[in-house]
Write an enzyme that holds these catalytic residues in place. Structure first.
Site, mmCIF file in Angstrom:
data_model
loop_
_atom_site.group_PDB
_atom_site.id
_atom_site.type_symbol
_atom_site.label_atom_id
_atom_site.label_comp_id
_atom_site.label_asym_id
_atom_site.label_seq_id
_atom_site.Cartn_x
_atom_site.Cartn_y
_atom_site.Cartn_z
ATOM 1 N N LYS A 1 0.808 -1.226 0.000
ATOM 2 C CA LYS A 1 0.000 0.000 0.000
ATOM 3 C C LYS A 1 0.836 1.269 0.000
ATOM 4 C CE LYS A 1 -4.258 -2.044 1.474
ATOM 5 N NZ LYS A 1 -5.504 -2.019 2.196
ATOM 6 N N LYS B 1 -12.156 -5.176 -1.703
ATOM 7 C CA LYS B 1 -13.115 -4.063 -1.668
ATOM 8 C C LYS B 1 -12.651 -2.919 -2.546
ATOM 9 C CE LYS B 1 -14.233 -4.601 3.205
ATOM 10 N NZ LYS B 1 -13.730 -4.207 4.529
ATOM 11 N N LYS C 1 -6.416 -11.277 -4.947
ATOM 12 C CA LYS C 1 -7.557 -11.612 -4.089
ATOM 13 C C LYS C 1 -8.751 -10.701 -4.352
ATOM 14 C CE LYS C 1 -6.900 -8.693 -0.097
ATOM 15 N NZ LYS C 1 -7.311 -8.460 1.249
HETATM 16 P P1 ATP Z 1 -9.002 -4.249 0.762
HETATM 17 O O1 ATP Z 1 -9.066 -5.230 -0.365
HETATM 18 O O2 ATP Z 1 -9.602 -2.946 0.419
HETATM 19 O O3 ATP Z 1 -7.664 -4.164 1.389
HETATM 20 P P2 ATP Z 1 -10.350 -6.316 2.153
HETATM 21 O O4 ATP Z 1 -11.328 -6.719 1.141
HETATM 22 O O5 ATP Z 1 -9.118 -7.141 2.344
HETATM 23 O O6 ATP Z 1 -9.960 -4.823 1.905
HETATM 24 P P3 ATP Z 1 -10.633 -6.095 5.030
HETATM 25 O O7 ATP Z 1 -11.551 -5.226 5.784
HETATM 26 O O8 ATP Z 1 -9.199 -5.737 4.999
HETATM 27 O O9 ATP Z 1 -11.131 -6.212 3.529
HETATM 28 O O10 ATP Z 1 -10.780 -7.579 5.526
HETATM 29 C C1 ATP Z 1 -11.798 -8.077 6.358
HETATM 30 C C2 ATP Z 1 -11.621 -9.592 6.562
HETATM 31 O O11 ATP Z 1 -11.878 -10.284 5.344
HETATM 32 C C3 ATP Z 1 -10.210 -10.027 6.961
HETATM 33 O O12 ATP Z 1 -10.297 -11.061 7.907
HETATM 34 C C4 ATP Z 1 -9.602 -10.517 5.692
HETATM 35 O O13 ATP Z 1 -8.591 -11.465 5.909
HETATM 36 C C5 ATP Z 1 -10.793 -11.144 5.011
HETATM 37 N N1 ATP Z 1 -10.643 -11.114 3.554
HETATM 38 C C6 ATP Z 1 -10.512 -10.034 2.775
HETATM 39 N N2 ATP Z 1 -10.423 -10.357 1.469
HETATM 40 C C7 ATP Z 1 -10.496 -11.715 1.424
HETATM 41 C C8 ATP Z 1 -10.482 -12.674 0.365
HETATM 42 N N3 ATP Z 1 -10.377 -12.307 -0.900
HETATM 43 N N4 ATP Z 1 -10.586 -13.969 0.671
HETATM 44 C C9 ATP Z 1 -10.722 -14.361 1.956
HETATM 45 N N5 ATP Z 1 -10.764 -13.518 3.003
HETATM 46 C C10 ATP Z 1 -10.643 -12.216 2.760
#
Ligand code: ATP
Ligand code: LTN
Length: 328
Positions: free
Chosen positions: A111, A196, A193
């Site tokens: 990031k 969001k 992955k």
């Molecule tokens: P960003 O992609 O914007 O960094 P994010 O989608 O990773 O955000 P977070 O709020 O950081 O969202 O994560 C919330 C929870 O969801 C965490 O426990 C994270 O490990 C899990 N998580 C996020 N993305 C994934 C994914 N693609 N597969 C499985 N678990 C996920």
């Protein structure tokens, strides 16, 4: 009974990765453990956003927590900044952390992109996360596997502080990483992955997506030109990701799914997946609509903050005593 703690950032819409990687475990665990679930709004300001938007996102995520089945009678649900000790403990832990270990965090490296102007908040993010966890004498932290490194850092900090300031200072937590669904990949690009923050909205399925959006996202999902349904992460990562999603919602293991679709094309498989997703997400959406603008939601969060604060205060008393901080 174990104490369980986890948090999700109030940013954007919660997607299948968040649900299968994290939220679903939260719901399961509340049946047997003492669970504390947080909406980590202070983590969200590492990337500045308008106040009104943040306020709304906090309530969005809180409503989603309840919509997926977190029960405030069984779990504590609260907003991080409503309990002041998170920031306080974060500073105390900062003083036991090394700049070297923080600069090695993958998320920070990705990031910050090595820029001078990278926000310091991004650098400190894992220390605040460690404070969240250690504040509640947490035994188990259910998260997606992208958080492994942060959990390891939390454990390192706890062990380091215990060695210096007394073994009773912190409980050393364990991560709990779900296998299937541990990492759901982007539908447009199965090598990164589901996220969001990805620009392409069809790269993810959000829990509140309308059936038409779910359909579009799945039907457009990247596959390959092999033309057969195989579970092959290396050569067919797109279809493998879809099989993982299918498997997570139906409890059929991947090999069963492969056998079921022997001789079928991607279209048939995708159509069935759309139906499975639409059926499973509809009740979540309904419950969300009911609770999102209710007074009940804010009163659940206020009550949660009080209960969380009571636990946090006790930990802080012990930590401050061991560090020799304060005179009260
Ligand atoms: P960003 O992609 O914007 O960094 P994010 O989608 O990773 O955000 P977070 O709020 O950081 O969202 O994560 C919330 C929870 O969801 C965490 O426990 C994270 O490990 C899990 N998580 C996020 N993305 C994934 C994914 N693609 N597969 C499985 N678990 C996920
Ligand atoms: N960094 C986590 C969110 C988070 C968290 C926590 C998770 C902040 N504090 C404490 C578990 C425990 C993420 O999922 N991106």
């Amino acid at each position: 009974m174990n104490r369980v703690f986890s948090g999700i950032q109030p940013t954007g819409n919660i997607h299948l990765g968040n649900y299968l990687g994290a939220l679903r475990q939260f719901v399961e665990l509340q049946e047997t453990e003492e669970c504390v679930y947080c909406i980590v709004d202070m983590h969200a300001i590492t990337v500045p956003k308008p106040a009104e938007q943040l306020r709304e996102s906090i309530l969005d995520v809180a409503a989603l927590y309840l919509a997926v089945g977190i029960d405030p009678e069984k779990s504590i649900v609260f907003v991080q900044s409503d309990v002041g000790s998170h920031a306080e403990l974060s500073w105390i832990l900062t003083c036991s952390s090394y700049t070297g270990e923080l600069s090695r965090m993958t998320q920070y490296k990705q990031k910050s992109k090595n820029q001078e102007s990278a926000p310091t908040g991004l650098f400190m993010y894992p220390v605040l996360m460690a404070a969240d966890i250690l504040l509640y004498d947490t035994n188990v932290v259910p998260v997606g596997d992208d958080q492994k490194q942060h959990i390891e850092l939390t454990r390192d900090l706890a062990i380091r502080v215990n060695g210096k300031y007394g073994e009773d200072t912190f409980v050393v937590p364990e991560g709990r990483f779900m296998k299937s669904g541990a990492r759901i990949m982007g539908l447009d690009d199965p090598t990164s992955k589901m996220s969001k923050s990805a620009e392409n909205e069809y790269s993810r399925i959000q829990l509140l997506d309308a059936p038409s959006k779910i359909k579009k996202s799945v039907m457009r999902a990247t596959t390959d030109n092999v033309g057969a349904i195989n579970y092959d992460p290396e050569n067919q990562p797109g279809i493998t990701n879809l099989i993982n999603i299918y498997s997570a919602f139906t409890d059929h293991d991947p090999q069963e799914i492969v056998a079921k679709y022997q001789g079928e094309g991607y279209g048939t498989f995708k159509k069935d997946l759309v139906e499975i997703l639409t059926d499973n997400l509809a009740p979540i959406r309904e419950k969300y609509e009911k609770i999102r603008h209710s007074d009940e939601l804010t009163s659940i969060l206020k009550d949660g903050a009080q209960r969380a604060d009571a636990i946090a205060q006790k930990t802080m008393e012990r930590v401050k005593k061991n560090f020799g901080l304060g005179i009260r």
